[in-house]
Design a protein around this motif. Sequence first.
Motif, mmCIF file in Angstrom:
data_model
loop_
_atom_site.group_PDB
_atom_site.id
_atom_site.type_symbol
_atom_site.label_atom_id
_atom_site.label_comp_id
_atom_site.label_asym_id
_atom_site.label_seq_id
_atom_site.Cartn_x
_atom_site.Cartn_y
_atom_site.Cartn_z
ATOM 1 N N LEU A 163 -21.221 55.315 -19.364
ATOM 2 C CA LEU A 163 -21.767 56.571 -19.851
ATOM 3 C C LEU A 163 -22.538 56.363 -21.150
ATOM 4 O O LEU A 163 -23.633 56.916 -21.334
ATOM 5 C CB LEU A 163 -20.641 57.583 -20.052
ATOM 6 N N ALA A 164 -21.985 55.567 -22.086
ATOM 7 C CA ALA A 164 -22.643 55.350 -23.367
ATOM 8 C C ALA A 164 -23.978 54.619 -23.189
ATOM 9 O O ALA A 164 -24.989 54.987 -23.800
ATOM 10 C CB ALA A 164 -21.721 54.556 -24.286
ATOM 11 N N ILE A 165 -24.011 53.586 -22.339
ATOM 12 C CA ILE A 165 -25.240 52.813 -22.157
ATOM 13 C C ILE A 165 -26.315 53.648 -21.478
ATOM 14 O O ILE A 165 -27.495 53.596 -21.841
ATOM 15 C CB ILE A 165 -24.931 51.530 -21.368
ATOM 16 N N ARG A 166 -25.957 54.459 -20.494
ATOM 17 C CA ARG A 166 -26.951 55.267 -19.792
ATOM 18 C C ARG A 166 -27.493 56.379 -20.691
ATOM 19 O O ARG A 166 -28.676 56.726 -20.625
ATOM 20 C CB ARG A 166 -26.339 55.864 -18.522
ATOM 21 N N MET A 167 -26.647 56.944 -21.547
ATOM 22 C CA MET A 167 -27.123 58.017 -22.421
ATOM 23 C C MET A 167 -27.999 57.499 -23.552
ATOM 24 O O MET A 167 -28.959 58.160 -23.948
ATOM 25 C CB MET A 167 -25.922 58.780 -23.008
#
Length: 400
Positions: free
Chosen positions: A233-237
């Motif tokens: 989630l952190a990398i995609r956001m």
Amino acid sequence: MTGLPTAGEKRRNADEATGSTPGGRTIPGWLRRHRGVAAAGVVVAAALALVVGTQLAPKGDAVSLSVHNAGPNGARALGQILGRHGVSVHSPDRFDAALEDLRAGSSPTLLLYDRNGILDAQQLSLLKAEAERVVVVSPRLETLTAMDTGIRQAGVVPDAFQVLDPGCSHPDAEAAGQVTGQGAFVYDGGMSCFRAAGTAGMLAISSDGRLAVLGSTAVLGNERLDELGNAALAIRMLGSSPDLVWYLPSIADAAGSGTGETLDDLAPDWARFLGPWLLLVAATAVAWRGRRHGPLVFEPLPVVVKAVETAEGRARLYQDSRAIDRARDNLRAGLLVRLSGKLRMGPAATAEETISAAARLLDRDAAEIRALINERPASEARLVAWSQALDKLEKEVKTR
């Protein structure tokens, strides 16, 4: 002649005697004799220099969610992962620097973590206008209101929901799957993802998709980044654009803006008279109490205290602490000492010898006197009566 040394041999013998080398260099005698100690000293000095250099080397910071913080509450791991994926992570420490990084970047993404609500509405508007996408982490009510996105606070994730499911059709949430929900905040408005109960979710995305509100620092932090789908989630956001501005406002930004309110601004108008009034009250109290106690009284030392006052004071202490047994033991011991002195039995006389001598002197039964002296009163009233009986016995012995 074969027995005499040649000139070269004489020169070598002289060099060996003086510590000189053929090239003219001189080796000190101490160093020649202690080569091992000198080598050990060099090794120790090098080791100390290495230790001091390691301790003085910069170790990052301890700011929460900082990309330079390697602690559990930092985000250094996420910053390094994004860098390996081709994302340039900028970490400005001032508001002006953050604006410059946003203007110089290519479709930049802004991560904003203003946990103390330092930035005002004008500063937030400038940041939002310069960024292609904004990810706000655990914002305060003032921050959400100033951004005017229709997203509002809706409470916290209940303790029963330690893991949250996506619960929405957003591609970032669906790709991440389950994430950590412990200690997170929930928001209502826009598209809500990772809902614990109801319509509020830990992740809220505005209708235009340019602003995302994430209510958890654990998803980005070092401690739980490797759990569940937190890293995904952190990398995609944050990794959708080549430039990421990781901005954590500090108190210097509030001072630089000139809009922060000071204590003088927040205090009411009558507070300026509070200080002089307190000084006046303190001076009046000092004058009042000083006149009440009067001047100091000088008394020569040592001070002689009467024996009766000492005895009365000790008796009151025994009474306050209800030490009946302690008072009984002291009265009994004092009586036996005085009786042995009156009967001239000496300091080595035992209690039984003193009781027997008193019985012979008074011509009374020794068992009766023994029972009186060895009695243990159980109440204060009986203690007073018992002490009066001892005093009567002592007077009878003195009058014989």
